[in-house]
Design a protein around this motif. Structure first.
Motif, PDB file in Angstrom:
ATOM      1  N   LEU A 147     122.762 111.065 100.903  1.00 31.52           N
ATOM      2  CA  LEU A 147     122.205 110.785 102.214  1.00 31.52           C
ATOM      3  C   LEU A 147     121.809 109.321 102.348  1.00 31.52           C
ATOM      4  CD1 LEU A 147     121.836 113.180 104.217  1.00 31.52           C
ATOM      5  CD2 LEU A 147     119.364 112.849 103.894  1.00 31.52           C
ATOM      6  N   ASN A 148     121.281 108.736 101.264  1.00 30.80           N
ATOM      7  CA  ASN A 148     120.793 107.355 101.311  1.00 30.80           C
ATOM      8  C   ASN A 148     121.785 106.337 100.769  1.00 30.80           C
ATOM      9  OD1 ASN A 148     117.980 107.598 102.384  1.00 30.80           O
ATOM     10  ND2 ASN A 148     117.874 109.013 100.635  1.00 30.80           N
ATOM     11  N   ASN A 149     123.011 106.811 100.589  1.00 32.20           N
ATOM     12  CA  ASN A 149     124.050 105.902 100.117  1.00 32.20           C
ATOM     13  C   ASN A 149     123.723 105.321  98.732  1.00 32.20           C
ATOM     14  OD1 ASN A 149     126.468 104.644 100.276  1.00 32.20           O
ATOM     15  ND2 ASN A 149     125.697 102.867 101.443  1.00 32.20           N
ATOM     16  N   ILE A 150     123.236 106.176  97.863  1.00 35.69           N
ATOM     17  CA  ILE A 150     122.892 105.729  96.501  1.00 35.69           C
ATOM     18  C   ILE A 150     123.876 106.363  95.528  1.00 35.69           C
ATOM     19  CG2 ILE A 150     121.153 105.841  94.638  1.00 35.69           C
ATOM     20  CD1 ILE A 150     119.060 105.966  96.944  1.00 35.69           C
ATOM     21  N   ASN A 167     111.162 107.881  92.068  1.00 34.86           N
ATOM     22  CA  ASN A 167     110.719 106.506  92.319  1.00 34.86           C
ATOM     23  C   ASN A 167     111.893 105.578  92.511  1.00 34.86           C
ATOM     24  OD1 ASN A 167     107.900 106.491  92.446  1.00 34.86           O
ATOM     25  ND2 ASN A 167     107.812 106.868  90.236  1.00 34.86           N
ATOM     26  N   ALA A 168     112.944 105.784  91.640  1.00 34.17           N
ATOM     27  CA  ALA A 168     114.108 104.920  91.709  1.00 34.17           C
ATOM     28  C   ALA A 168     114.773 105.059  93.088  1.00 34.17           C
ATOM     29  CB  ALA A 168     115.090 105.277  90.597  1.00 34.17           C
ATOM     30  N   LEU A 169     114.929 106.314  93.541  1.00 31.17           N
ATOM     31  CA  LEU A 169     115.584 106.525  94.831  1.00 31.17           C
ATOM     32  C   LEU A 169     114.750 105.922  95.962  1.00 31.17           C
ATOM     33  CD1 LEU A 169     117.066 110.147  94.596  1.00 31.17           C
ATOM     34  CD2 LEU A 169     118.136 107.968  94.090  1.00 31.17           C
ATOM     35  N   GLU A 170     113.429 106.064  95.826  1.00 32.86           N
ATOM     36  CA  GLU A 170     112.553 105.540  96.878  1.00 32.86           C
ATOM     37  C   GLU A 170     112.568 104.021  96.919  1.00 32.86           C
ATOM     38  OE1 GLU A 170     108.756 107.467  96.486  1.00 32.86           O
ATOM     39  OE2 GLU A 170     109.638 109.377  97.135  1.00 32.86           O
TER      40      GLU A 170
END
Ligand code: C2E
Ligand code: MG
Ligand code: MG
Length: 752
Positions: free
Chosen positions: A625-628, A658-661
């Motif tokens: 969803l967040n392009n990660i 945390n990493a995704l955020e």
């Protein structure tokens, strides 16, 4: 030699003489100058020339030497002399030694020793009856001659040195060569009574030969005076015309009795001769005693009592020299003449005791830095004590060693008495062999009483099983081991000890004993517990404060809005705000629930790779969803780790969350599995998100400090705690606008 008609003629004639057996052996007896008995014979060659009659050896020996004819001639002499001796022995004549002259050339004959041996065998003569006469000139080539003589001696043949004093008289070789007899050359003997120089030479040769334990033979005794002179100087054997001319064997025999009468009739009486020999033996014994006295390691002295004074009459030995004294300083003197006064009085007391008859009066003395023990004993003549003999032994070395020992012993004592380490040695069965004095200080009882007890008698019953396990593992692994256990104090309380147990093996590899070095860590343990308790209390206190603070903020907001709502204005907006604040409260509460979650899930072996995949899976949708992009790398064959699975999952989830955020606009998150050091693995999480500044990094472990805009910061604290309970470590590195790297290091296997 110049070749002339005559010499050529002589050579031919000698060859013929050998073939035709024209040589004869004449024999001259050697007489014992004490008893007159014939003890030996010398074989002397003659040539029975068909025209010239009897030719003496002087006319052909040197020529035979030059032509080499001496070799077959010499063998003939040896053979004849040996078989003649054998014949005489068989005939029952008293045994005698046959002397045969050797020429230089014979000495260089390559197989001389073998030839002599062969001839002895053929004639069946015991080698002890054969004597070979060599001359001093043959000693020039020392090495060669020594070899040959040793070979001959090994056969059992005797060696005699002929014509002594005329040739190469180096006294140096005499004691190196295996020589049994010395024959003093006749030129000295003949004039020994007329010429004082010759007398002196003869006397000194006899003395020297005696000193070298050799027998002396005088050759060329022609007169009664010669005989008496030699007897007076205790020469043992004699040979010469005075006894007999050299004669053929059959002519000599009838004269035997007559010859043996000469010494008793013409010489000094056997009694006088014997007395003289005794005198000489006494003199040489005295000399020997003197040498021994001087050479002895210790010191021997004799004192007598004269007018109430103890006077030294004898004193010698190396100890005396080491004391820096000479015989002159001591003999004829009293103690006070050469000893420092302070020692004199005491020593005189000992002298008195020995004089009274006491045996072995012993004392220790010191003189010029030399320590010695003296033992005194009375010398008696009947009941009367007429002197004291003292023998001293040097004990300086002993004294030094003793001093060093006492010194090291006292040092050792200071250490053992003052150390607080508990040292115990146990035998293979666990019995106490040694127990250090420190046990008294630390545990309150005298260690002595425990010697021979089992080491486990002192230990807390709950710790014995563990101690036993350690004991067997030490024996098996032969390595030392550290262990913690409790000892009983004399008052009954328990003392916690941290000990190193080391095995000592004998040369066969079997356990000889165990050394246990323990330290009382009771206080340290208590301190640690207290510290942990107070740390926990502080954390709770801090948490309570922070919780109160955190909760008060939304509560204030809610309270304010609810009051406004009561007044009835802009209700929907207020409701929205109140709901947000309630959500925040919920967040706080759920974080607390996490903290309170059961921590004692069972530990089990977990495959980390599988575990990470499961966690990554959870975040899959959100990442998309967040392009990660989430990438997992595994460079390392990961062994199972022993852990609480749900807790570790919680940690990894938190890190990934945390990493995704940190990547609101997309990016990369990598998870990498690395080997650390064989005992640990490292799980690395990297993102290229907005990162953190150094101050933020420092505060990250603190409560309610969040990297996010919202949240409690409790997460990191919980992660740290979890990893710590797994005996692992968590390390965070971060750079603003570059990203964050979190390493989780965990032990492989059971870890603890
Ligand atoms: P030598 O071995 O020193 O022998 C002693 C010589 O002194 C002998 O001479 C002997 O007869 C002589 N003699 C013994 N007693 C007296 C004495 O009281 N007065 C005097 N003036 N002379 C005495 P001989 O037999 O003429 O031998 C001379 C030398 O020839 C020997 O001296 C020895 O070196 C050599 N010789 C003799 N026989 C042999 C032999 O079989 N082999 C070799 N290689 N040499 C020999
Ligand atoms: Mg001779
Ligand atoms: Mg001679």
């Amino acid at each position: 030699m110049e070749l002339t008609y005559e010499t050529m003629q002589l050579e031919l004639e000698l060859k013929r003489a050998l073939e035709q057996e024209e040589f004869r052996l004449y024999y001259q007896p050697k007489v014992n100058l004490g008893t007159g008995k014939i003890e030996g014979m010398e074989a002397l060659i003659r040539w029975e020339h068909p025209d010239k009659g009897l030719v003496p050896p002087i006319e052909f020996i040197s020529f035979a030497e030059e032509t080499g004819l001496i070799i077959p001639m010499g063998e003939w002499v040896l053979r004849t002399a040996c078989s003649q001796t054998k014949k005489w022995l068989k005939a029952g004549l008293s045994p005698m030694v046959m002397s045969v002259n050797l020429s230089v050339r014979q000495l260089y004959q390559p197989n001389l020793v073998e030839r002599v041996n062969q001839i002895l065998k053929e004639s069946e003569l015991d080698p002890k009856y054969l004597e070979l006469e060599i001359t001093e000139s043959m000693m020039m080539d020392q090495e060669h001659t020594l070899d040959i003589l040793k070979g001959l001696k090994r056969l059992g043949v005797q060696i005699s040195l002929d014509d002594f004093g005329t040739g190469y008289s180096s006294l140096h070789y005499l004691h190196e060569f295996p020589i049994d007899k010395i024959k003093i050359d006749q030129s000295f003997i003949r004039k020994c009574t007329a010429n004082p120089e010759n007398a002196a030479i003869v006397k000194s040769i006899i003395t020297m030969a005696r000193g070298l334990k050799m027998i002396v033979v005088a050759e060329g005794i022609e007169t009664k005076d010669n005989l008496i002179f030699l007897q007076n100087h205790s020469c043992q054997l004699g040979q010469g015309y005075f006894f007999s001319m050299p004669l053929p064997a059959e002519e000599l025999i009838p004269y035997f009795v007559q010859i043996e009468q000469i010494v008793p009739q013409e010489g000094i009486s056997p009694k006088t001769y014997n007395e003289m020999l005794m005198q000489q033996a006494l003199e040489s014994t005295r000399q020997e005693l003197h040498t021994i006295m001087k050479q002895q390691q210790g010191m021997t002295f004799k004192v007598i009592k004269e007018k109430e004074r103890f006077i030294y009459t004898l004193c010698d030995g190396r100890l005396m020299q080491r004391m820096g004294l000479t015989s002159d300083q001591v003999i004829g003197k009293e103690l006070k003449d050469f000893m420092p006064l302070e020692g004199v009085e005491e020593k005189t007391k000992y002298f008195h005791r020995a004089w009274e008859g006491e045996e072995n009066v012993t004392y220790v003395g010191e003189f010029n830095g030399v320590y010695y023990i003296t033992s005194l004993s009375p010398i008696r003549n009947g009941n009367q004590v007429e002197g004291i003999i003292g023998s001293c032994v040097d004990v300086t070395e002993l004294k030094k060693v003793n001093e060093a020992l006492t010194l090291s012993e006292s040092k050792y004592r200071i250490i053992t008495e003052n150390m607080l380490e508990l040292v115990v040695t146990l035998d293979a069965e666990g019995k106490i062999l040694y127990i250090s004095p420190s046990h008294e200080k630390v545990l309150g009882y005298s260690p002595k009483i425990y010697e021979g007890y089992l080491g486990s008698d002192l230990v807390h019953p709950e710790d014995i099983a563990n101690l036993r396990t350690v004991y067997y593992s030490i024996i098996e692994s032969k390595a030392s081991c550290q262990i913690e256990y409790r000892y009983r104090h004399v008052r009954g309380e328990w003392i916690t000890v941290e000990a190193q147990i080391s095995p000592v093996f004998d040369e066969k590899g079997e356990l000889e004993y165990l050394i246990v070095v323990g330290r009382n860590i009771t206080k340290r343990k208590k301190d640690e517990e207290l510290k942990q308790k107070s740390e926990r209390l502080t954390a709770i206190h801090q948490m309570a404060l922070s919780v109160a603070h955190e909760i008060r903020n939304p509560l204030t907001t809610i309270k304010g809005f609810v009051q406004l709502m009561k007044k009835g204005s802009e209700t929907p907006f207020y409701i929205e705000t109140v709901l947000n604040e309630v959500k925040r409260l919920e967040g706080i509460v759920s974080d607390f629930l996490l903290l309170a979650e059961p921590q004692n899930d069972p530990f089990k072996e977990v495959d980390v790779t599988v575990l990470i995949h499961q966690v990554l899976e959870k975040f899959h949708a959100k990442a998309l969803l967040n392009n990660i992009k989430m990438i997992m790398r595994n460079d390392f064959e990961i062994p199972a780790i022993y852990c609480n699975e749900s807790q570790i999952k919680q940690v990894f989830s938190h890190i990934l969350q945390n990493a995704l955020e940190a990547l609101p606009n997309g990016g990369i998150v990598k998870v990498q599995l690395l080997g650390q050091d064989g005992h640990h693995i490292k799980i690395r999480f990297i993102d290229n998100g907005y990162g953190m500044s150094e101050e933020r990094l420092k505060k990250i472990g603190e409560l309610f400090y969040s990297t996010k805009e919202k949240g409690t910061g409790l997460g990191f604290m919980i992660c740290q705690k979890i990893i710590q309970t797994h005996n692992g470590k968590m390390e965070i590195k971060s750079k603003v606008n570059k990203g964050t790297m979190v390493d989780v290091i965990l032990p492989i296997g059971k870890g603890k």
